[in-house]
Design a protein around this motif. Structure first.
Motif, PDB file in Angstrom:
ATOM      1  N   ASP A 195       0.634   6.097   3.938  1.00 52.95           N
ATOM      2  CA  ASP A 195       1.607   7.183   3.806  1.00 52.95           C
ATOM      3  C   ASP A 195       2.843   6.986   4.680  1.00 52.95           C
ATOM      4  O   ASP A 195       3.941   7.416   4.310  1.00 52.95           O
ATOM      5  CB  ASP A 195       0.959   8.517   4.196  1.00 52.95           C
ATOM      6  CG  ASP A 195      -0.177   8.900   3.265  1.00 52.95           C
ATOM      7  OD1 ASP A 195       0.101   9.121   2.077  1.00 52.95           O
ATOM      8  OD2 ASP A 195      -1.329   8.970   3.725  1.00 52.95           O
ATOM      9  N   ILE A 196       2.656   6.372   5.845  1.00 52.21           N
ATOM     10  CA  ILE A 196       3.747   6.184   6.797  1.00 52.21           C
ATOM     11  C   ILE A 196       3.707   4.752   7.283  1.00 52.21           C
ATOM     12  O   ILE A 196       2.668   4.268   7.740  1.00 52.21           O
ATOM     13  CB  ILE A 196       3.609   7.144   8.004  1.00 52.21           C
ATOM     14  CG1 ILE A 196       3.696   8.602   7.548  1.00 52.21           C
ATOM     15  CG2 ILE A 196       4.673   6.847   9.051  1.00 52.21           C
ATOM     16  CD1 ILE A 196       3.376   9.602   8.660  1.00 52.21           C
ATOM     17  N   ALA A 197       4.834   4.039   7.195  1.00 51.43           N
ATOM     18  CA  ALA A 197       4.852   2.646   7.633  1.00 51.43           C
ATOM     19  C   ALA A 197       6.251   2.217   8.022  1.00 51.43           C
ATOM     20  O   ALA A 197       7.231   2.562   7.347  1.00 51.43           O
ATOM     21  CB  ALA A 197       4.329   1.726   6.535  1.00 51.43           C
ATOM     22  N   ALA A 215       9.211   4.011   6.114  1.00 50.84           N
ATOM     23  CA  ALA A 215       9.002   4.581   4.785  1.00 50.84           C
ATOM     24  C   ALA A 215       7.936   5.658   4.896  1.00 50.84           C
ATOM     25  O   ALA A 215       6.890   5.445   5.511  1.00 50.84           O
ATOM     26  CB  ALA A 215       8.567   3.501   3.796  1.00 50.84           C
ATOM     27  N   VAL A 216       8.207   6.811   4.298  1.00 49.16           N
ATOM     28  CA  VAL A 216       7.321   7.965   4.429  1.00 49.16           C
ATOM     29  C   VAL A 216       7.048   8.541   3.044  1.00 49.16           C
ATOM     30  O   VAL A 216       7.988   8.831   2.283  1.00 49.16           O
ATOM     31  CB  VAL A 216       7.955   9.053   5.321  1.00 49.16           C
ATOM     32  CG1 VAL A 216       6.972  10.184   5.571  1.00 49.16           C
ATOM     33  CG2 VAL A 216       8.433   8.453   6.635  1.00 49.16           C
ATOM     34  N   GLN A 248       0.815  -1.215   0.000  1.00 49.26           N
ATOM     35  CA  GLN A 248       0.000   0.000   0.000  1.00 49.26           C
ATOM     36  C   GLN A 248       0.851   1.269   0.000  1.00 49.26           C
ATOM     37  O   GLN A 248       0.376   2.331  -0.388  1.00 49.26           O
ATOM     38  CB  GLN A 248      -0.963  -0.013   1.186  1.00 49.26           C
ATOM     39  CG  GLN A 248      -2.052  -1.057   1.049  1.00 49.26           C
ATOM     40  CD  GLN A 248      -3.262  -0.774   1.914  1.00 49.26           C
ATOM     41  OE1 GLN A 248      -3.407   0.287   2.506  1.00 49.26           O
ATOM     42  NE2 GLN A 248      -4.153  -1.743   1.992  1.00 49.26           N
ATOM     43  N   LEU A 249       2.109   1.161   0.406  1.00 48.42           N
ATOM     44  CA  LEU A 249       3.009   2.306   0.237  1.00 48.42           C
ATOM     45  C   LEU A 249       3.153   2.639  -1.247  1.00 48.42           C
ATOM     46  O   LEU A 249       3.271   3.806  -1.625  1.00 48.42           O
ATOM     47  CB  LEU A 249       4.390   1.995   0.820  1.00 48.42           C
ATOM     48  CG  LEU A 249       4.554   2.083   2.326  1.00 48.42           C
ATOM     49  CD1 LEU A 249       5.881   1.452   2.740  1.00 48.42           C
ATOM     50  CD2 LEU A 249       4.500   3.538   2.801  1.00 48.42           C
ATOM     51  N   GLY A 250       3.129   1.618  -2.054  1.00 46.85           N
ATOM     52  CA  GLY A 250       3.310   1.819  -3.485  1.00 46.85           C
ATOM     53  C   GLY A 250       2.093   2.382  -4.181  1.00 46.85           C
ATOM     54  O   GLY A 250       2.224   3.106  -5.182  1.00 46.85           O
ATOM     55  N   VAL A 268      10.803  -1.221  -1.070  1.00 41.16           N
ATOM     56  CA  VAL A 268      10.582   0.147  -0.582  1.00 41.16           C
ATOM     57  C   VAL A 268      11.528   1.125  -1.263  1.00 41.16           C
ATOM     58  O   VAL A 268      11.119   2.217  -1.698  1.00 41.16           O
ATOM     59  CB  VAL A 268      10.748   0.207   0.950  1.00 41.16           C
ATOM     60  CG1 VAL A 268      10.768   1.648   1.443  1.00 41.16           C
ATOM     61  CG2 VAL A 268       9.624  -0.561   1.635  1.00 41.16           C
ATOM     62  N   ASN A 269      12.797   0.747  -1.377  1.00 46.51           N
ATOM     63  CA  ASN A 269      13.772   1.642  -2.007  1.00 46.51           C
ATOM     64  C   ASN A 269      13.503   1.857  -3.492  1.00 46.51           C
ATOM     65  O   ASN A 269      14.003   2.826  -4.081  1.00 46.51           O
ATOM     66  CB  ASN A 269      15.188   1.094  -1.800  1.00 46.51           C
ATOM     67  CG  ASN A 269      15.624   1.134  -0.347  1.00 46.51           C
ATOM     68  OD1 ASN A 269      15.162   1.968   0.424  1.00 46.51           O
ATOM     69  ND2 ASN A 269      16.510   0.229   0.044  1.00 46.51           N
ATOM     70  N   GLY A 270      12.706   0.967  -4.068  1.00 46.16           N
ATOM     71  CA  GLY A 270      12.362   1.134  -5.474  1.00 46.16           C
ATOM     72  C   GLY A 270      11.128   1.989  -5.720  1.00 46.16           C
ATOM     73  O   GLY A 270      10.774   2.248  -6.874  1.00 46.16           O
ATOM     74  N   LEU A 271      10.493   2.449  -4.647  1.00 46.19           N
ATOM     75  CA  LEU A 271       9.307   3.295  -4.783  1.00 46.19           C
ATOM     76  C   LEU A 271       9.737   4.756  -4.878  1.00 46.19           C
ATOM     77  O   LEU A 271      10.367   5.280  -3.958  1.00 46.19           O
ATOM     78  CB  LEU A 271       8.372   3.102  -3.583  1.00 46.19           C
ATOM     79  CG  LEU A 271       7.819   1.686  -3.364  1.00 46.19           C
ATOM     80  CD1 LEU A 271       7.024   1.629  -2.068  1.00 46.19           C
ATOM     81  CD2 LEU A 271       6.946   1.262  -4.549  1.00 46.19           C
ATOM     82  N   ASP A 272       9.393   5.419  -5.968  1.00 46.75           N
ATOM     83  CA  ASP A 272       9.830   6.808  -6.134  1.00 46.75           C
ATOM     84  C   ASP A 272       8.962   7.796  -5.378  1.00 46.75           C
ATOM     85  O   ASP A 272       9.246   8.992  -5.354  1.00 46.75           O
ATOM     86  CB  ASP A 272       9.912   7.183  -7.620  1.00 46.75           C
ATOM     87  CG  ASP A 272       8.571   7.013  -8.348  1.00 46.75           C
ATOM     88  OD1 ASP A 272       7.549   6.781  -7.674  1.00 46.75           O
ATOM     89  OD2 ASP A 272       8.575   7.112  -9.584  1.00 46.75           O
TER      90      ASP A 272
END
Length: 517
Positions: free
Chosen positions: A248-250, A489-490, A241-243, A260-264
């Motif tokens: 929004d915050i997890a 991740a924010v 759901q971050l993607g 996560v690091n691949g999400l821009d």
């Protein structure tokens, strides 16, 4: 053999994750200005009360709607919140707090020292149902000399008292003051605490979906975000759901770091943890009363491989209750040594036909994998383990009747002051008197901790705490696993978020969070 266990555990977790669906509820994340969705790592118990036993997700909700005199910031320092400042007497027996001026409860009622006095008197009274009443055993008394001053008097010098009880969330006297003491802990208010001192006000809790809080316009500096939804999800669903903007915050598992690091759309924050994941051993049961058994269980699990293979190095192996940077050299590292584990078990007369139950709340990939690894590796040394998934609400009953065998859980903040370790080791704080959920007791350790906490000289305190750490390490009061880093991740649209020390920690200053543009 151990590596196969790790890989099998991770595979089992991944397969299980594909069968899980996201919780329902508002999914406005990246779309609606003024609304933010936050991941909760577990389902709350739903009792948002300072009197209740500590529960990470409930404390995270409470950090939105409540405040204490002090709070712990992301650097593990105590900061004034409802207090504007405090003073400690030279003999460390008198603690005087000055309250901020002009504060109001969320319903507009003026806040005063009467609320603080009411709260602390109830917290110290075991008849109120306070789960931490034992923390106040060295308190001689409380007083409120005027509307803006609150004083704690200790019986003996007690340096750590600030860290131990200074962060307690304050309860509204005008709402709860007439409730009989014996009925307070179970009062319906704590299921729907719509009056608070935090930046947000409680609106609703929909089980298995979300907790909804909304801006408190009577807060001293009203938040810019209108609504926050805190959603209990499994860690893999939260990452997904971050993607898509649903969260929004997890916090996230190291196993999801590449994703996560691949999400821009998100940024990552990392912080060294101040607590740790452990397996509590119920030492009210004779099978865990022998320290050789506890030592054997530590030697029987490859904790370093869990850190390396499950957490990808984003954790430290834990060998004491004390914060790693505060521990002395010479601790037994309980290295993975199955032959030694079997030898210790034999010396202790362990019954290889006995089956013990390891229970934990599922949903965090590292803990799910760790449970399976522990089961397999203990089986290899002759300890039969049955895994049992439970919900947060099921843990307290097993503590009440002392029925549990092994309980995998995490949390704690032992970085602010080493005295905080006493809360989980002291004989006098065995549950339900305090947070010693393992029913461990060592009077000699208690005495060392008492001496350390009553000493004003920092060098002498350090020497005594080092002695305590060495003794506690030898006793193996807990089956320590690892201290995970706080990985968060924010969404880039969120400003001013500061990562807590772990996924269980209360959020820091959520009233300062903002949504860009």
């Amino acid at each position: 053999m151990a590596r196969r266990f790790v890989h099998a555990a991770l595979a089992a977790v991944a397969v299980a994750a594909t069968a899980l669906t996201a919780c329902t509820g508002p999914a406005t994340g990246g779309g609606e200005a003024g609304t933010v969705n936050v991941y909760l790592y577990q389902e709350p118990v739903g009792v948002f009360s300072p009197l209740a036993p500590a529960s990470g997700p409930d404390l995270q909700v409470m950090s939105m709607i409540d405040e204490g005199l002090l709070a712990v910031d992301p650097q593990y320092d105590l900061k004034p919140m409802l207090a504007s400042g405090y003073q400690v007497s030279p003999d460390a027996k008198t603690f005087t707090f000055t309250l901020r001026e002009g504060l109001k409860w969320s319903d507009g009622t003026p806040f005063s020292s009467a609320d603080v006095l009411f709260t602390y008197e109830r917290m110290a009274d075991k008849n109120s149902g306070s789960a931490t009443a034992g923390n106040y055993s060295n308190v001689a008394g409380f007083s409120a000399p005027d509307e803006s001053t609150f004083v704690i008097e200790a019986k003996t010098p007690d340096i750590g008292l600030l860290a131990l009880i200074g962060i307690v969330n304050i309860m509204p006297k005008h709402v709860l003051g007439e409730v009989p003491v014996g009925s307070l802990a179970k009062h319906e208010f704590f299921r729907k605490p719509t009056v608070g001192m935090g930046p947000y006000t409680f609106v609703d809790y929909q089980t298995n979906q979300y907790v909804h809080v909304t801006r408190n316009d009577n807060y001293r500096a009203p938040a810019s975000i209108k609504d926050i939804y805190l959603k209990p999800l499994t860690s893999d669903v939260a990452t997904a759901q971050l993607g898509n903007g649903g969260i929004d915050i997890a916090s996230y598992s190291p196993t999801d770091a590449e994703t996560v690091n691949g999400l821009d759309t998100v940024e990552s924050q990392e912080i060294k943890g101040a607590g740790f994941v452990r397996i509590g051993l119920n030492q009210s049961k004779p099978e865990f009363a022998d320290q050789r058994v506890r030592q054997a269980l530590l030697h029987g699990v490859n904790r370093k491989e869990i850190v390396d293979k499950v957490l990808f190095g984003k954790a430290l192996v834990q060998n004491s209750n004390f914060y790693a940077e505060n521990t002395p050299p010479g601790l037994n590292d309980y290295a993975y040594d199955p032959p030694k584990a079997r030898q210790l078990l034999a010396a202790a007369g362990w019954d290889a036909n006995r089956t013990i139950v390891l229970q934990w709340v599922p949903g965090q990939r590292d803990r799910d994998a760790a449970a399976t690894i522990v089961q397999n590796q203990l089986q290899a040394i002759g300890v039969k383990v049955e895994l049992k998934q439970v919900q947060s609400s099921q843990i307290t009953p097993s503590l009440d009747d002392k029925s549990y065998d092994m309980l995998l859980y995490g949390g704690g903040n032992y970085a602010v002051d080493s005295s905080s370790v006493n809360a989980i080791t002291a004989c006098s704080l065995r549950y339900p008197e305090g947070a010693n959920q393992n029913f461990f007791c060592d009077p000699e350790l208690d005495e060392i901790m008492r001496q350390a906490n009553s000493t004003a000289d920092e060098t002498q305190r350090k020497t005594l705490y080092d002695q305590a750490a060495l003794r506690e390490n030898e006793q193996a009061d807990l089956m320590w696993l690892y201290s995970p880093f706080g990985l968060w991740a924010v969404n880039k649209r969120i400003e001013n978020f500061q990562a807590p020390g772990s996924q269980e920690f209360p959020f820091w200053a959520p009233g300062t969070w903002k949504v860009r543009g």
